[in-house]
Design a protein around this motif. Structure first.
Motif, short mmCIF file in Angstrom:
data_model
loop_
_atom_site.label_atom_id
_atom_site.label_comp_id
_atom_site.label_asym_id
_atom_site.label_seq_id
_atom_site.Cartn_x
_atom_site.Cartn_y
_atom_site.Cartn_z
N VAL A 186 0.87 -1.18 0.00
CA VAL A 186 0.00 0.00 0.00
C VAL A 186 0.91 1.23 0.00
CG1 VAL A 186 -1.84 1.23 1.19
CG2 VAL A 186 -1.74 -1.27 1.35
N ALA B 201 -7.21 1.29 3.46
CA ALA B 201 -6.98 0.11 2.64
C ALA B 201 -6.47 -1.04 3.52
CB ALA B 201 -5.99 0.43 1.52
N ARG C 194 -9.24 -2.27 6.03
CA ARG C 194 -10.32 -3.03 5.37
C ARG C 194 -9.81 -4.38 4.88
NH1 ARG C 194 -14.48 -0.66 7.77
NH2 ARG C 194 -14.76 1.50 7.19
N ILE D 79 -1.71 -1.14 -3.96
CA ILE D 79 -2.77 -0.13 -3.81
C ILE D 79 -2.05 1.21 -3.71
CG2 ILE D 79 -4.67 0.73 -2.39
CD1 ILE D 79 -5.17 -2.12 -1.46
N ASN E 121 -1.85 5.30 -3.50
CA ASN E 121 -2.37 6.64 -3.25
C ASN E 121 -1.40 7.60 -3.89
OD1 ASN E 121 -4.76 6.88 -1.20
ND2 ASN E 121 -3.57 5.06 -0.66
N GLN F 190 -6.46 4.83 -5.28
CA GLN F 190 -7.41 5.53 -4.42
C GLN F 190 -7.38 7.01 -4.77
OE1 GLN F 190 -5.89 3.57 -0.57
NE2 GLN F 190 -8.09 3.77 -0.20
N ASP G 254 -12.52 5.59 1.74
CA ASP G 254 -13.00 4.42 2.47
C ASP G 254 -13.86 3.52 1.58
OD1 ASP G 254 -13.27 2.64 4.51
OD2 ASP G 254 -14.81 3.76 5.58
N GLU H 81 -13.61 3.14 -1.57
CA GLU H 81 -12.69 2.44 -2.48
C GLU H 81 -11.92 1.35 -1.72
OE1 GLU H 81 -11.73 6.03 -5.63
OE2 GLU H 81 -10.64 5.92 -3.74
N ALA H 82 -11.51 1.68 -0.49
CA ALA H 82 -10.75 0.70 0.31
C ALA H 82 -11.61 -0.54 0.55
CB ALA H 82 -10.33 1.33 1.63
N VAL I 27 -11.90 -2.49 -2.92
CA VAL I 27 -10.66 -3.12 -3.39
C VAL I 27 -10.25 -4.27 -2.45
CG1 VAL I 27 -8.19 -2.65 -3.65
CG2 VAL I 27 -9.86 -1.14 -4.71
N SER I 28 -10.41 -4.07 -1.15
CA SER I 28 -10.03 -5.14 -0.22
C SER I 28 -10.95 -6.35 -0.40
CB SER I 28 -10.04 -4.65 1.23
OG SER I 28 -11.30 -4.15 1.55
#
Ligand code: NDP
Length: 633
Positions: A85, A95, A98, A211, A213, A516, A532, A534-535, A538-539
């Motif tokens: 991440v 991310a 989650r 992931i 950012n 993200q 959140d 998106e997290a 994706v998780s």
């Protein structure tokens, strides 16, 4: 729509008491925008990236130094992690958390950040007065999971950082985290189905998933003015506040400035919070303003037990509050109960009231789109009129008060709320220098604006940040490296004519790579809610892939094309609004290019979140995705 017979009578009745002329205000907005655009036709290219300028200059490089945590030596890493991440601010933390909730082992998740700890924005930004500008109960994520109640309606930085650390602790995310580490290379290895990662600490490791950012607002930028490197006094950017020089801490008390002449360049959301502290301590403070912010009432207050008992106890309260804020501020649904009751929601409350009045006059008025858009424009003008009146009421010097009046639609720039900013201009040691063309240059001794040199001991740059993903337009990603996907494809090349994604969080040819807060999804005033959602999505995908033995997730070219076509088709409306706006980072400093702005959206935030939730509940998260299976996992 011109005033006169074209405006329905019922609407004219509603506008009869307004204390300004709509057409005149509109013309003033256009005029103010145009003078700024004329001087800065290069848009966001006008800014100087501090990391880039610092490359050949040790003194400027020191301006980027992490002032809060010493760098601890460690051996380079060469292992393989399940999920890397990049970025350990709210996006990365959410991310990670989650993923753990989905059953992923926290030891197999590596958070990577250039900072010395988690927290992102709230790690670096420790300037005096730093606080969140959306209410804490809505802004600070995972409050129910942490069983944590913020101490104020708008929390200050130390508490925001502590809260970030609590998320990392609770979900075990410190175990495999790498701080003071910047990614310098990311390349997909087809033979192994992994990402090869290199960093500035000599690491060379692998990750099955990444992931990313991009850092929505992390890379400090300097004003487009020459001479920064010539200045002989002290200078720093607000995101690296130098308390050794100023004295004090985030609560203020900048006692070392008592004998100093200080300049602050910029009057955005950061400066609004900083200026009262500088004004209280500097011998002389000069505030260099190009465009005034709209500054309305803050009314911060402590969280009381009564408030907690009646608002923050029912399970699911935080999601309800987040949705309420987003619905009110961004989806324009009349008649929704306002749970937040602050400046952000005030403008929409007023608009709702007008809808209610108009409904009563329904027989006289067709509520078509032109009428609604005129109503919204006038409601916005009323709000901005009250902001301008506030400046005039608080600031005693008429000339200064006039310069502090913003002339643009409220949501052209991030609205600000503060109760000490405007009164600071009544102090005898504080001077506002207003020039809509911006500062001209920096000299050995100070700042030149309006043709005059202002000699100072210290310059504080409150000139903001580069938008993470936009660095791709300059041929690289934030951090100066590129992301290399299948067949050697560079993300910067793929995005050279504007981002191309499937649902904002994935992009064809870059397998197992999730983003993200990238463009082409939705935009929320409360960024954290989007991070959140998106997290969570994706998780869910990553955990499901493991359960089902899927090793590669790559959005198909066709699905991506269809998504992008929709984005380009829909982006017109938001971009029309942005074109009318005064320049700022919302509209690429006035260079609105189809599909490239923050407003290149699929739809409203609630709609977008529901789309993701529906895919999970209906088990369609893999629709339009090219998958590869492996029996080995
Ligand atoms: P901004 O980009 O909002 O503001 C930069 C400022 O610098 C603007 O006033 C800009 O003027 C000015 N400027 C740029 N170039 C020149 C120049 N040549 N001469 C004079 N002035 C110049 O950065 P901030 O750091 O203030 O805020 C960035 C974002 O961070 C906010 O919008 C918000 O999203 C977030 N933030 C959130 C906070 C919170 O939650 N508490 C607090 C602070 C920030 P102009 O307007 O003319 O471009």
């Amino acid at each position: 729509m011109k005033k006169g017979s074209l405006i329905p009578r019922a609407l004219r009745e509603l506008e009869v008491d307004i204390p300004f002329n709509v057409d005149e205000v509109r013309a003033r907005y256009d005029h103010e925008r145009d003078i700024r655009l004329k001087r800065r036709p290069e848009g966001h290219g006008q800014y100087i990236s501090l990391p880039e300028l610092a490359k050949g200059d040790a003194r400027l490089a020191a301006m980027l130094r992490d002032r809060w945590t010493p760098v601890i030596p460690r051996p380079p890493l060469s292992d393989t992690v399940h999920v890397l991440v990049i970025g350990a601010g709210y996006g990365g933390l959410l991310a990670g958390a989650r993923l753990v909730q989905q059953g992923v082992d926290p030891k197999s998740i590596r958070l990577l950040d250039a900072a010395g700890d988690v927290g992102g924005t709230w790690y670096f930004n420790r300037y005096p007065g730093a606080m969140c500008d959306i209410e804490s109960y809505t802004y600070m994520p995972m409050l129910e999971e942490l069983a944590y109640i913020p101490s104020e309606k708008y929390c200050h930085q130390p508490e925001l950082l502590l809260h970030s650390q609590m998320i990392a602790e609770k979900y075990g995310l410190y175990q495999n985290a790498c701080f003071h580490t910047t990614c310098t290379g990311l390349e997909w290895k087809e033979s192994r189905k992994v990402w090869s990662v290199s960093t500035d600490r000599g690491d060379q490791f692998y990750a099955r998933f990444v992931i990313m950012n991009f850092g929505t607002l992390t890379q400090p930028k300097l004003p487009g003015a020459s001479g920064v490197e010539k200045f002989r006094g002290h200078m720093f950017h607000t995101s690296r506040w130098d308390y050794e020089y100023t004295g004090g801490d985030t609560t203020g008390g900048l006692i070392n400035l008592h004998g100093k002449r200080v300049a602050i360049v910029g009057t955005g959301a950061t400066a609004i919070q900083v200026v009262p502290h500088l004004g209280a301590h500097a011998k002389h403070l000069t505030v260099f303003q190009r465009t005034p912010s709209s500054v309305d009432v803050r009314n911060n207050r402590k969280t009381t037990p009564d408030f907690v008992a009646s608002n923050l106890q029912k399970p699911g309260w935080q999601k309800e509050r987040m949705d309420n804020f987003t619905i009110i501020t961004q989806t324009n649904v009349p008649g929704v109960r306002d749970m937040i009751k602050d400046g952000w929601t005030k403008i929409m409350r007023n608009l709702n009231q007008e809808f209610i009045t108009l409904r009563k006059n329904k027989d006289k008025l067709e509520l078509d789109s032109k009428v609604i858009s005129r109503m919204m424009e006038v409601a916005d003008m009323k709000q901005m009129h009250s902001v301008r009146t506030r400046a005039e009421t608080i600031v005693t010097d008429l000339r200064t008060a006039n310069h502090l009046k913003p002339w643009y639609q409220q949501f052209c720039k991030r609205p600000c709320f503060h109760d000490e900013y405007l009164p600071t201009f009544n102090r005898p040691n504080v001077e506002l220098v207003h020039d809509p063309l911006g500062i001209e240059r920096i000299t050995e001794n100070g700042v030149v604006s309006n043709g005059k040199e202002y000699k100072v001991d210290c310059i504080v740059f409150a000139t903001g940040f580069e938008i993470g993903f936009q660095a791709s337009e300059r041929g690289f990603m934030v951090g100066g490296y590129d992301i290399i996907g299948r067949g050697g494809m560079k993300l910067s090349e793929k995005w050279s004519k504007g981002p191309r994604t499937l649902k904002s969080f994935s992009t064809h040819g870059f397998p197992n790579f999730f983003m993200q807060n990238a463009p082409q999804g939705t935009f929320t005033t409360n960024f954290v809610q989007k991070l959140d959602e998106e997290a969570q999505h994706v998780s869910y995908i990553i955990a499901k892939m493991k359960r089902e033995g899927i090793v590669v997730y790559d959005p198909s070219k066709r699905a991506e094309e269809e998504w992008c076509d929709t984005i380009y088709r829909r982006s017109g409306r938001g971009e029309k609004f942005l074109k009318k706006c005064t320049p700022g980072y919302y509209n690429r400093e006035g260079q609105v290019i189809e599909g490239k702005s923050l407003n290149s959206l699929w739809g409203g935030p609630i709609q977008f979140f529901q789309l993701l939730q529906k895919e999970r509940s209906e088990n369609t998260v893999f629709a339009g995705i090219d998958l590869e299976y492996s029996a080995k996992l």
